[in-house]
Design an enzyme around this catalytic site. Sequence first.
Site, PDB file in Angstrom:
ATOM      1  N   HIS A  89       0.838  -1.157   0.013  1.00 43.81           N
ATOM      2  CA  HIS A  89       0.000   0.299   0.086  1.00 43.81           C
ATOM      3  C   HIS A  89       0.887   1.134   0.054  1.00 43.81           C
ATOM      4  O   HIS A  89       0.391   2.433  -0.173  1.00 43.81           O
ATOM      5  CB  HIS A  89      -0.847   0.078   1.263  1.00 43.81           C
ATOM      6  N   HIS A 118       3.015   9.186   1.647  1.00 37.70           N
ATOM      7  CA  HIS A 118       1.877   8.968   0.501  1.00 37.70           C
ATOM      8  C   HIS A 118       2.229  10.047  -0.452  1.00 37.70           C
ATOM      9  O   HIS A 118       2.802  10.949  -0.453  1.00 37.70           O
ATOM     10  CB  HIS A 118       0.587   9.626   1.325  1.00 37.70           C
ATOM     11  N   THR A 224      -5.208   6.902   8.555  1.00 40.43           N
ATOM     12  CA  THR A 224      -5.742   7.272   7.330  1.00 40.43           C
ATOM     13  C   THR A 224      -5.769   5.882   6.410  1.00 40.43           C
ATOM     14  O   THR A 224      -6.097   5.688   5.317  1.00 40.43           O
ATOM     15  CB  THR A 224      -5.005   8.076   6.514  1.00 40.43           C
ATOM     16  N   THR A 225      -5.868   4.821   6.914  1.00 40.29           N
ATOM     17  CA  THR A 225      -5.890   3.363   6.214  1.00 40.29           C
ATOM     18  C   THR A 225      -6.682   2.717   7.053  1.00 40.29           C
ATOM     19  O   THR A 225      -6.423   2.703   8.556  1.00 40.29           O
ATOM     20  CB  THR A 225      -4.255   2.751   6.151  1.00 40.29           C
TER      21      THR A 225
HETATM   22 ZN   LIG Z   1      -0.057   7.836   6.793  1.00 37.71          ZN
END
Ligand SMILES: [Zn+2]
Length: 308
Positions: A89, A118, A224-225
């Site tokens: 990811h 990210h 945030t995942t």
């Molecule tokens: Zn993060």
Amino acid sequence: MLLVAVLFLLASFLRIVSGSDWCYQSQVTCNHTCAGPETWGLVAQNCSGRSQSPVNIVTRRALQDERLTPLYLTGFQETFHSHIMNTGHGVKLDLPSNMRIHGGMLPATYKAIQLHLHWGKDGGPGSEHLIDGEQFPMEMHIVHIKEKYVSLSEAVTDRTGVAVLGFFFQESEFVNKKFGPIIKALKYIQQPNNSTTLRGVSLDMFTPPQKNMTKYFRYDGSLTTPDCAEAVVWTVFEDTIPLSRQQLTAFSQLQFSDGKPMVRTYRPVQPLNERQVYYSRGHVAAVSTVLLILAALVPSALSLQTTA
Ligand SMILES: [Zn+2]
Ligand SMILES: *[C@@H]1O[C@H](CO)[C@@H](O)[C@H](O)[C@H]1NC(C)=O
């Protein structure tokens, strides 16, 4: 016919719910049924909570809090060896726990556990948080947990168990040599679960100079995942980290598990709901300068009016 359609929908729904195979929007296609951000709530219920991250930080709605003084960072100068890994990811760097943060109204001392990034596509928009709607090309998260916990899974049972420091990147004309080791490592970790060792690096190579870390935003949010645990005290810094276009683009050579380029690895912004975003005392200087200018201008404006 209807029955077939219902069964089909049910089957794809179950596939999404049962698999922990969540993915980013850039991976969602018609024939690839991974759970994109819109359906993360089915993968993990927390993801549809009311205190989710990231958010768009609207600066004119942020409240200043005088108590948000600079954070104390310890061990950031110490060099370490670490694993850098393609997680499927994103990219994650494990951190030794002798790096700690406290102060700035954090409710405890926290120890660093990992750092990850990210990003967008070839240096395009890729940050998770936005500032007044602006998306930066990349965002780095240094994840910390309260000293008393041994793991992230233990820390997320506490509303303030996790503290994440967020840093934005900005494209620069020059190469940021301090990021050289990470950029070089990327070619060895192109596929998920590949990892390599980074030697002799320190956190202060990857963060802005401490004197530039006084301006930050603070709010309560989530990972945030998935599972999107609402256990994070967020500190998002205003000062950005420079990287050249080529350095930013290097992240797009990585691959997701389906072999596609690992790009746009960010979650879309979530509603703020009843939360308030605060900003630090470091902003005072700028605000008081504006007030001084106003103070100087108002009398002259008044005198102009009386003479008119
Ligand atoms: Zn993060
Ligand atoms: C990366 O992972 C793939 C697939 O598991 C493997 O074939 C390859 O050898 C790995 N590469 C390195 C550099 O470890």
